[in-house]
Design an enzyme around this catalytic site. Sequence first.
Site, PDB file in Angstrom:
ATOM      1  N   ARG A 218       4.833   8.327  -4.972  1.00 31.55           N
ATOM      2  CA  ARG A 218       4.429   6.970  -4.590  1.00 31.55           C
ATOM      3  C   ARG A 218       3.400   6.338  -5.532  1.00 31.55           C
ATOM      4  O   ARG A 218       2.238   6.135  -5.171  1.00 31.55           O
ATOM      5  CB  ARG A 218       3.900   6.975  -3.154  1.00 31.55           C
ATOM      6  CG  ARG A 218       4.966   7.386  -2.170  1.00 31.55           C
ATOM      7  CD  ARG A 218       4.465   7.451  -0.765  1.00 31.55           C
ATOM      8  NE  ARG A 218       4.499   6.177  -0.075  1.00 31.55           N
ATOM      9  CZ  ARG A 218       4.189   6.030   1.203  1.00 31.55           C
ATOM     10  NH1 ARG A 218       3.814   7.062   1.906  1.00 31.55           N
ATOM     11  NH2 ARG A 218       4.247   4.856   1.767  1.00 31.55           N
TER      12      ARG A 218
ATOM     13  N   CYS B 239       1.456  12.172  -2.102  1.00 31.00           N
ATOM     14  CA  CYS B 239       1.397  12.347  -0.651  1.00 31.00           C
ATOM     15  C   CYS B 239       2.617  13.144  -0.261  1.00 31.00           C
ATOM     16  O   CYS B 239       3.493  13.390  -1.076  1.00 31.00           O
ATOM     17  CB  CYS B 239       1.331  11.013   0.077  1.00 31.00           C
ATOM     18  SG  CYS B 239       2.915  10.219   0.238  1.00 31.00           S
TER      19      CYS B 239
ATOM     20  N   ARG C  50      -2.672   5.642   2.094  1.00 32.30           N
ATOM     21  CA  ARG C  50      -2.314   4.958   0.845  1.00 32.30           C
ATOM     22  C   ARG C  50      -2.447   3.448   0.938  1.00 32.30           C
ATOM     23  O   ARG C  50      -2.758   2.783  -0.040  1.00 32.30           O
ATOM     24  CB  ARG C  50      -0.864   5.270   0.489  1.00 32.30           C
ATOM     25  CG  ARG C  50      -0.613   6.638  -0.038  1.00 32.30           C
ATOM     26  CD  ARG C  50       0.854   6.742  -0.345  1.00 32.30           C
ATOM     27  NE  ARG C  50       1.315   5.513  -0.986  1.00 32.30           N
ATOM     28  CZ  ARG C  50       1.241   5.267  -2.278  1.00 32.30           C
ATOM     29  NH1 ARG C  50       0.765   6.162  -3.094  1.00 32.30           N
ATOM     30  NH2 ARG C  50       1.675   4.119  -2.772  1.00 32.30           N
TER      31      ARG C  50
ATOM     32  N   VAL D 174      14.909   5.851  -0.522  1.00 32.28           N
ATOM     33  CA  VAL D 174      13.634   5.177  -0.813  1.00 32.28           C
ATOM     34  C   VAL D 174      12.568   6.158  -1.326  1.00 32.28           C
ATOM     35  O   VAL D 174      11.892   5.878  -2.319  1.00 32.28           O
ATOM     36  CB  VAL D 174      13.126   4.396   0.424  1.00 32.28           C
ATOM     37  CG1 VAL D 174      11.819   3.692   0.116  1.00 32.28           C
ATOM     38  CG2 VAL D 174      14.168   3.394   0.894  1.00 32.28           C
TER      39      VAL D 174
ATOM     40  N   ARG E  47      -1.709   8.375  13.467  1.00 37.41           N
ATOM     41  CA  ARG E  47      -1.842   7.345  12.431  1.00 37.41           C
ATOM     42  C   ARG E  47      -0.970   6.144  12.757  1.00 37.41           C
ATOM     43  O   ARG E  47      -1.296   5.033  12.348  1.00 37.41           O
ATOM     44  CB  ARG E  47      -1.377   7.913  11.075  1.00 37.41           C
ATOM     45  CG  ARG E  47      -2.329   8.893  10.457  1.00 37.41           C
ATOM     46  CD  ARG E  47      -1.915   9.180   9.035  1.00 37.41           C
ATOM     47  NE  ARG E  47      -1.517   7.948   8.369  1.00 37.41           N
ATOM     48  CZ  ARG E  47      -0.599   7.849   7.428  1.00 37.41           C
ATOM     49  NH1 ARG E  47       0.025   8.915   7.000  1.00 37.41           N
ATOM     50  NH2 ARG E  47      -0.305   6.693   6.882  1.00 37.41           N
TER      51      ARG E  47
ATOM     52  N   ASP F 214      11.676   4.512   7.402  1.00 35.63           N
ATOM     53  CA  ASP F 214      10.738   4.918   8.456  1.00 35.63           C
ATOM     54  C   ASP F 214      11.434   5.313   9.763  1.00 35.63           C
ATOM     55  O   ASP F 214      10.765   5.749  10.692  1.00 35.63           O
ATOM     56  CB  ASP F 214       9.724   3.791   8.724  1.00 35.63           C
ATOM     57  CG  ASP F 214       8.670   3.706   7.626  1.00 35.63           C
ATOM     58  OD1 ASP F 214       8.630   4.595   6.757  1.00 35.63           O
ATOM     59  OD2 ASP F 214       7.887   2.730   7.643  1.00 35.63           O
TER      60      ASP F 214
ATOM     61  N   LYS G 258       1.872  -1.677  12.881  1.00 36.48           N
ATOM     62  CA  LYS G 258       0.912  -1.066  11.959  1.00 36.48           C
ATOM     63  C   LYS G 258       1.050  -1.674  10.558  1.00 36.48           C
ATOM     64  O   LYS G 258       0.049  -2.049   9.939  1.00 36.48           O
ATOM     65  CB  LYS G 258       1.168   0.452  11.881  1.00 36.48           C
ATOM     66  CG  LYS G 258       0.469   1.146  10.726  1.00 36.48           C
ATOM     67  CD  LYS G 258       0.706   2.634  10.728  1.00 36.48           C
ATOM     68  CE  LYS G 258       1.879   3.103   9.915  1.00 36.48           C
ATOM     69  NZ  LYS G 258       1.725   2.993   8.446  1.00 36.48           N
ATOM     70  N   ASN G 259       2.287  -1.763  10.079  1.00 33.56           N
ATOM     71  CA  ASN G 259       2.484  -2.180   8.687  1.00 33.56           C
ATOM     72  C   ASN G 259       2.281  -3.679   8.464  1.00 33.56           C
ATOM     73  O   ASN G 259       2.336  -4.150   7.329  1.00 33.56           O
ATOM     74  CB  ASN G 259       3.874  -1.759   8.187  1.00 33.56           C
ATOM     75  CG  ASN G 259       3.931  -0.261   7.948  1.00 33.56           C
ATOM     76  OD1 ASN G 259       2.914   0.435   8.042  1.00 33.56           O
ATOM     77  ND2 ASN G 259       5.116   0.245   7.643  1.00 33.56           N
TER      78      ASN G 259
HETATM   79  C1  UD1 Z   1       5.612   0.748   2.901  1.00 33.52           C
HETATM   80  C2  UD1 Z   1       5.314   1.123   4.329  1.00 33.52           C
HETATM   81  C3  UD1 Z   1       5.954   2.473   4.660  1.00 33.52           C
HETATM   82  C4  UD1 Z   1       7.432   2.462   4.315  1.00 33.52           C
HETATM   83  C5  UD1 Z   1       7.684   1.961   2.897  1.00 33.52           C
HETATM   84  C6  UD1 Z   1       9.151   1.753   2.591  1.00 33.52           C
HETATM   85  C7  UD1 Z   1       3.181   0.044   4.704  1.00 33.52           C
HETATM   86  C8  UD1 Z   1       1.726   0.200   4.934  1.00 33.52           C
HETATM   87  N1  UD1 Z   1       3.874   1.178   4.502  1.00 33.52           N
HETATM   88  O1  UD1 Z   1       5.007   1.728   2.060  1.00 33.52           O
HETATM   89  O2  UD1 Z   1       5.774   2.721   6.049  1.00 33.52           O
HETATM   90  O3  UD1 Z   1       7.956   3.769   4.423  1.00 33.52           O
HETATM   91  O4  UD1 Z   1       7.022   0.707   2.691  1.00 33.52           O
HETATM   92  O5  UD1 Z   1       9.717   0.883   3.507  1.00 33.52           O
HETATM   93  O6  UD1 Z   1       3.711  -1.048   4.742  1.00 33.52           O
HETATM   94  N2  UD1 Z   1       7.030   2.587  -5.902  1.00 33.52           N
HETATM   95  C9  UD1 Z   1       6.832   2.686  -7.260  1.00 33.52           C
HETATM   96  N3  UD1 Z   1       5.822   1.953  -7.839  1.00 33.52           N
HETATM   97  C10 UD1 Z   1       5.009   1.137  -7.123  1.00 33.52           C
HETATM   98  C11 UD1 Z   1       5.208   1.043  -5.733  1.00 33.52           C
HETATM   99  C12 UD1 Z   1       6.233   1.778  -5.144  1.00 33.52           C
HETATM  100  O7  UD1 Z   1       7.566   3.409  -7.946  1.00 33.52           O
HETATM  101  O8  UD1 Z   1       4.116   0.512  -7.705  1.00 33.52           O
HETATM  102  C13 UD1 Z   1       8.138   3.330  -5.242  1.00 33.52           C
HETATM  103  C14 UD1 Z   1       7.695   4.326  -4.195  1.00 33.52           C
HETATM  104  O9  UD1 Z   1       7.351   5.555  -4.774  1.00 33.52           O
HETATM  105  C15 UD1 Z   1       8.922   4.415  -3.316  1.00 33.52           C
HETATM  106  C16 UD1 Z   1       9.491   2.991  -3.362  1.00 33.52           C
HETATM  107  O10 UD1 Z   1       8.904   2.399  -4.505  1.00 33.52           O
HETATM  108  O11 UD1 Z   1       9.865   5.304  -3.851  1.00 33.52           O
HETATM  109  C17 UD1 Z   1       9.183   2.120  -2.158  1.00 33.52           C
HETATM  110  O12 UD1 Z   1       7.815   2.228  -1.853  1.00 33.52           O
HETATM  111  P1  UD1 Z   1       6.968   1.033  -1.227  1.00 33.52           P
HETATM  112  O13 UD1 Z   1       7.871  -0.012  -0.662  1.00 33.52           O
HETATM  113  O14 UD1 Z   1       5.945   0.612  -2.204  1.00 33.52           O
HETATM  114  O15 UD1 Z   1       6.241   1.796  -0.037  1.00 33.52           O
HETATM  115  P2  UD1 Z   1       4.811   1.442   0.504  1.00 33.52           P
HETATM  116  O16 UD1 Z   1       4.568  -0.001   0.312  1.00 33.52           O
HETATM  117  O17 UD1 Z   1       3.826   2.437   0.022  1.00 33.52           O
END
Ligand code: UD1
Length: 423
Positions: free
Chosen positions: A122, A117, A93, A328, A398, A306, A22-23
């Site tokens: 996030r 969420c 998201r 995380v 999902r 995850d 998926k990711n």
């Molecule tokens: C992706 C995965 C999700 C997984 C996560 C962490 C996809 C579609 N989803 O989510 O399944 O759980 O990685 O491995 O690939 N953060 C900020 N600012 C930002 C972006 C992120 O503070 O601009 C923080 C988030 O709140 C979180 C951490 O960084 O605490 C990691 O999040 P991130 O790696 O961005 O998760 P996603 O990419 O949304």
Amino acid sequence: MEKLIIKGNIPLNGEIKISGAKNAALPILAATLLSSAPIQISNIPHLQDVTTIVSLLGQMGVRITLDERSNIEVDASRLESFHAPYELVRTMRASVLVLGPLLSRFGEAEVSLPGGCAIGTRPVDQHLKGMQAMGAEIRIENGYIKAKAAKLRGATIVMDIVTVTGTENIMMAAALAKGQTIIHNAAREPEVEDLANFLNTIGAKVSGAGTSTIVIDGVEKLGGGRYHVLPDRIETGTYLAAATITRGKIKLKNTRPDLLESILLKLEEIGAIIDTGIDWISLDMKGRRPYAANISTAPYPAFPTDMQAQMMAVNTIAEGTGVITETVFENRFMHVQELQRMGANIALKGNTAICTGSDHLHGAPVMATDLRASASLVLAGLAAHGETTIDRIYHIDRGYECIEEKLAQLGAQIHRIPSEHRE
Ligand code: UD1
């Protein structure tokens, strides 16, 4: 809303195939916006999140053909809109992944802010910071990210935190930018590398993906091509955990053990006997109860957040006490309350969950709160004595393709029932 009913306490046994990730599928589908040539993608999982991104691309004017054998053909030669509406972004998201490609190819994008969420706030500040460094003008207005750039230019970007979709968004934005972009402190997840491989297949110049420094040399134009999405390591890990919790014996095909090192080592540590080939993994518990696992989640290659909820389910019936620390996301323990309803002995202290395993769980009506939390409830239901009913299973749809069919193939007694009433 539909529910899953599980009659538990049956060891899983048998073989199944793992679906595409998926990711990886989501960013790759978003990246098709970068090219005007036809692109074929195979091993796309049939999931609600894929339907969401396909609808989003469709609304923008992208022509998409799907077949039942997990292949998608995309033609983004003409776009009518650069708008990602709140109604779609709030359900997923990852829709924010269209921001980088739209801005890079068309110089314009309007994407709803994802908002909060279930598993935490996030934010997307790192995505925006990267694109601003490349010359984008970004305003937040009425809940929307409004971005413009005549032509993005390469930049050196140091991510303040490791973010998966943040790294991917910037990589896509940089693919058509003028000059070179360097992303330091990039996410090293295999799905980031898969996106880079896809981009290179259609003519991009990305190197270093899979390490913490990614270099992208912008090109004028991207072309067409064919790409096969990598297997889903989290789906793989979830079925391995399901066999562990039920003391079963399974073989998973169409997967890649090299993507799951931290998970496989942890499962071996708690008593699973694991064997692997290039594209398969087998796990045998020899009918024994697992030992409790101590886990701290962190970005790849460490233990994935995850898989945290699924391992918590395993700890509920394990021998001994396991400590799980979630580093995380700040609010990713919503499964704990539901597991407690099934008899789990878990104490929460901030971002740490201390779980002492009991001999068995008992079935109960429970509620899914997010994707991986719902997977943990399915696992708990498979192990529990008696019947478990899981409500709000749209969360599980999902991210898990045909979960009840696959589990039934492994001998589980599981079925889906339609909602009694509409909410
Ligand atoms: C992706 C995965 C999700 C997984 C996560 C962490 C996809 C579609 N989803 O989510 O399944 O759980 O990685 O491995 O690939 N953060 C900020 N600012 C930002 C972006 C992120 O503070 O601009 C923080 C988030 O709140 C979180 C951490 O960084 O605490 C990691 O999040 P991130 O790696 O961005 O998760 P996603 O990419 O949304």
